[in-house]
Scaffold this active site. Structure first.
Site, short mmCIF file in Angstrom:
data_model
loop_
_atom_site.label_atom_id
_atom_site.label_comp_id
_atom_site.label_asym_id
_atom_site.label_seq_id
_atom_site.Cartn_x
_atom_site.Cartn_y
_atom_site.Cartn_z
N CYS A 2 0.84 -1.19 0.00
CA CYS A 2 0.00 0.00 0.00
C CYS A 2 0.88 1.25 0.00
CB CYS A 2 -0.95 0.08 1.18
SG CYS A 2 -2.06 -1.31 1.32
N ARG A 27 3.98 0.03 -4.75
CA ARG A 27 3.78 -0.58 -3.43
C ARG A 27 2.50 -1.42 -3.35
NH1 ARG A 27 7.03 1.94 0.42
NH2 ARG A 27 5.74 0.99 2.01
N TRP A 75 -2.65 -2.80 -1.69
CA TRP A 75 -2.35 -4.22 -1.88
C TRP A 75 -3.25 -4.94 -0.87
CZ3 TRP A 75 -0.38 -8.38 1.01
CH2 TRP A 75 0.05 -9.48 0.25
N ASN A 101 -2.13 1.50 5.86
CA ASN A 101 -1.23 0.46 5.36
C ASN A 101 -0.90 -0.43 6.55
OD1 ASN A 101 0.75 -1.06 4.11
ND2 ASN A 101 2.34 0.48 4.41
N GLY A 102 -1.04 -1.74 6.40
CA GLY A 102 -0.73 -2.65 7.51
C GLY A 102 -1.91 -3.57 7.79
N GLU A 480 18.06 -17.11 -7.45
CA GLU A 480 17.63 -15.76 -7.79
C GLU A 480 17.07 -15.72 -9.22
OE1 GLU A 480 16.92 -13.19 -6.31
OE2 GLU A 480 17.03 -11.57 -7.74
N LYS A 484 13.23 -14.57 -10.14
CA LYS A 484 12.93 -13.51 -11.11
C LYS A 484 11.94 -14.02 -12.15
CE LYS A 484 14.00 -10.55 -9.57
NZ LYS A 484 14.76 -10.51 -8.36
N GLU A 487 8.34 -14.49 -10.66
CA GLU A 487 7.55 -13.28 -10.38
C GLU A 487 7.22 -12.49 -11.64
OE1 GLU A 487 11.20 -10.74 -8.33
OE2 GLU A 487 9.20 -10.38 -7.60
N HIS A 503 19.13 -36.52 -6.76
CA HIS A 503 18.41 -36.99 -5.56
C HIS A 503 16.91 -36.78 -5.68
CE1 HIS A 503 22.22 -37.78 -3.62
NE2 HIS A 503 22.63 -36.57 -4.01
N LYS A 600 5.94 -4.10 -3.79
CA LYS A 600 7.38 -3.90 -3.64
C LYS A 600 7.83 -4.08 -2.20
CE LYS A 600 11.47 -2.55 -5.02
NZ LYS A 600 12.24 -3.56 -5.78
O1 M6R Z 1 12.84 -4.73 0.77
P1 M6R Z 1 13.43 -6.09 1.01
O2 M6R Z 1 14.79 -6.23 0.40
O3 M6R Z 1 13.43 -6.48 2.46
O4 M6R Z 1 12.47 -7.09 0.25
C1 M6R Z 1 12.65 -8.47 0.35
C2 M6R Z 1 11.83 -9.20 -0.70
O5 M6R Z 1 10.47 -8.95 -0.53
C3 M6R Z 1 12.23 -8.80 -2.13
O6 M6R Z 1 13.59 -9.00 -2.34
C4 M6R Z 1 11.43 -9.62 -3.17
O7 M6R Z 1 11.77 -10.96 -3.08
C5 M6R Z 1 11.68 -9.07 -4.57
N1 M6R Z 1 10.46 -8.58 -5.14
C6 M6R Z 1 12.20 -10.07 -5.53
O8 M6R Z 1 12.44 -9.51 -6.78
#
Ligand code: M6R
Length: 605
Positions: A2, A27, A75, A101-102, A480, A484, A487, A503, A600
């Site tokens: 949010c 956000r 969100w 937000n929260g 990683e 990527k 998402e 395994h 985000k």
């Molecule tokens: O703000 P942060 O680095 O704590 O966020 C952690 C994760 O939410 C963040 O890295 C998330 O996995 C990314 N969207 C991945 O691309």
């Protein structure tokens, strides 16, 4: 999660509120809404719509003149993304508006109590309870919205940033925060409130930090910050170090692409003045010789940076390192002592899981040395020491440049600890520092050669699954790459340690399954092992895309990256993986910067 914005001042409020929402939309983008004070004592003007901000904007043909207002981009947590669940929420007179937000954990009991008192609810949200509670509290406090906010905050459980306006007092905005971000922007005859500074960066570079359980009461010319008992607190002002252009796309099609291409600079900026050792001001309060264990806590991409950090810290500083998913950490009540150094890694500095893990460790006596990209955010504020990464604002939901700078932070900490603990000689330190310093130009070289990846990626556009293999530091890079792709492309993707395939996971390989292999340097023992793992999957029908500093004969497609020290290689190998995920999102028609279901900054547990 949010985005929240508030404006009071000389301008017509709609414009700065909308501008703030555009900048904060990363956000959360399930719905958006705005409330403006128009005529004193009359109901507020409110517009809200499910869907992206554009849906709301398309309804804003005739908007009355107003000089204060609040806006929200959501969100969803409680209640789906509908018009009625969108914020702002109103009291039953339509004169008090609230955005949040929260998560309000005790909203069920609050709602029952308020309904019994005669309040009518129209949404399924946890937030609506707060606006009714605030309405009653305001009446009990003779119309003082700030006093009412303080009382309400004491009654709430959970996490919140709240902003409220009332039409009896146009120009006044009251905000509060607990475990969720809120910053104040100090303007000239105008003031701002927002989830982060990008919302008001084109208006002012002066910002005030707000601490836990603090309430801010502002109009165009005054800002008062208090604790929940009404004690006035001093302002903690800082200057924002980047400008509005940094938070704009600057000619790129997407923020993600811009951020991928900003990586050489982000890495270089994070390195400046640090390779010979970290400034004593940064590490003050941490005795690296008094610790017997390091625990890295982080989520998502930051967790993968932590996994790479483990290799470097264990090797260069000769101390054992655990890397923990922040969301799991405190629930298993791990052993933490005053000799434990905890390193939270977070781009936003607001990730609730990481913050809660930090607090658990702190309560048990650990020293906290955080790595963060956001000045003044909660995680650094609650840490004993902070190493800031200098990636600049990262707007795309998928993390790219923040990841590379987190890797750099890991190497800098490992080098510093190694030298402080006398495990690295001056010459070893210098050699490693030299190689780390060459990374910005090597990332640049990688970016110069990624063009063919566009076409290559399109070949696999209809694949149902893609696997990523790596060994040693190539394993976190594989994780990683898979994250990527998940998402952005919404496709099944998994990262595996090369040796682990046999395994079980090798059963996933079918004729034509694309497998990305992150190859260790030629000549290393692991190169041979990995080459064997590649043969194993190729023999079962996989199509191999190999990323490495030499061509792998058995690969169907080869992506060359420059050679570097083995531990540093993820800084280079991850870049093509980012580009592949980006291209795949485009090829599959997905929203690159705002992938579905994500936000985000994850400020709920
Ligand atoms: O703000 P942060 O680095 O704590 O966020 C952690 C994760 O939410 C963040 O890295 C998330 O996995 C990314 N969207 C991945 O691309």
């Amino acid at each position: 999660m949010c985005g929240i914005v508030g404006y009071t001042g000389k301008e017509s409020a709609l414009s700065p509120v909308l501008e703030g929402l555009r900048r904060l939309e990363y956000r959360g983008y399930d719905s958006a809404g705005i409330a403006l004070t128009v005529t004193q004592g009359a109901p507020l003007w409110v517009a809200k719509r499910a869907g992206k901000l554009g849906n709301l904007e398309s309804t804003l043909d005739v908007v009355p003149e107003s000089h204060s207002g609040i806006g929200h981009t959501r969100w969803a947590t409680h209640g789906g993304p509908t018009d009625s669940n969108a914020h702002p929420h109103l009291d039953n007179e339509g004169k008090l508006a609230l955005i949040h937000n929260g998560i309000i954990e005790n909203y069920v009991e609050l709602r029952a109590k308020l309904e019994a008192r005669g309040h009518t609810f129209i949404s399924e949200t946890d937030t609506e309870s707060v606006v009714h509670l605030l309405s009653d509290a305001r009446k009990a406090h003779a119309g003082d919205l700030a006093a009412a906010m303080r009382e309400v905050c004491k009654e709430l459980r959970g996490s919140f940033t709240l902003l409220a306006i009332h039409s009896d007092e146009p120009g006044r905005i009251v905000g509060a925060r607990r475990n969720s971000p809120l910053v104040v922007g100090v303007g000239d005859g105008e003031n701002f409130l927002a989830s982060d500074v990008s919302a008001f960066i084109s208006h002012t570079k002066r910002a005030l930090e707000l601490g836990q359980n603090e309430v801010v009461d502002m109009n165009a010319s005054a800002i008062i910050i208090t604790d929940l008992d009404g004690n006035v607190l001093p302002h903690k002002e800082y200057e924002i170090s980047w400008d509005a252009a940094a938070a704009e796309r600057g000619g790129y099609d997407h923020f993600m692409l811009k951020e991928i291409y900003e990586q050489p600079k982000a890495v270089a900026d994070t390195l400046i003045g640090r390779t010979e050792g970290l400034d004593p001001e940064i590490t003050a309060g941490i005795d690296f010789n008094a610790i017997d264990k390091v625990v890295i806590i982080a989520c998502g991409t930051a967790f993968h940076a932590g996994l790479v950090g483990k290799y470097a810290i264990e090797k260069w500083a000769d101390i054992s390192v655990d890397v923990e998913l922040a969301s799991e950490y405190r629930y298993r009540e791990p052993n933490v002592t005053s000799k434990t150094l905890v390193i939270p890694i977070s781009q936003s500095g607001e990730t609730m899981d990481t913050l809660m893990a930090l607090r658990y460790a702190k309560e048990h006596g650990a020293k906290i040395f955080s790595v963060c990209n956001t000045n003044g955010s909660t995680i650094p504020r609650e840490s004993d020491a902070v190493l800031y990464t200098h990636a600049g604002p990262e707007i795309a939901v998928a993390s790219t440049k923040a990841f590379l700078t987190q890797l750099i932070a890991m190497y800098l900490i490992a080098l510093h600890m190694g030298t402080e603990r006398k495990k690295l000689s001056a010459s070893e330190h210098a050699l490693l520092a030299d190689e780390i310093s060459s990374l910005p130009s090597k990332v640049e070289q990688v970016l110069e050669t990624v063009e063919p990846l566009r076409e290559l990626t399109r070949k696999f556009k209809d694949a149902t699954s893609m696997l990523f293999l790596g060994r040693h530091v190539g394993f976190p890079a594989a994780l990683e790459g898979a994250l990527k792709l998940k998402e952005l492309a919404y496709m099944h993707a998994e990262g595996f340690a090369g040796g682990e395939l046999k395994h079980g996971p090798i059963a996933l390989i079918d004729q034509g399954t694309p497998v990305i292999a992150i190859m260790p340097s030629v000549g290393s023992l692991l190169h041979e092992k990995m080459a064997s793992n590649v043969q194993e999957v190729k023999a079962r029908g996989a199509i191999i895309i190999a990323i490495g500093d030499a061509d792998l004969a058995s690969a169907d497609y080869k992506v060359r990256i420059p050679s570097t020290h083995e531990f540093l290689s993820p800084v280079l190998s991850v870049v093509p993986l980012q580009v592949i995920a980006y291209e795949m999102a485009i090829a599959r028609g997905n929203d690159v910067d705002q992938p579905r279901n994500l936000a985000k900054s994850v400020t709920v547990e």
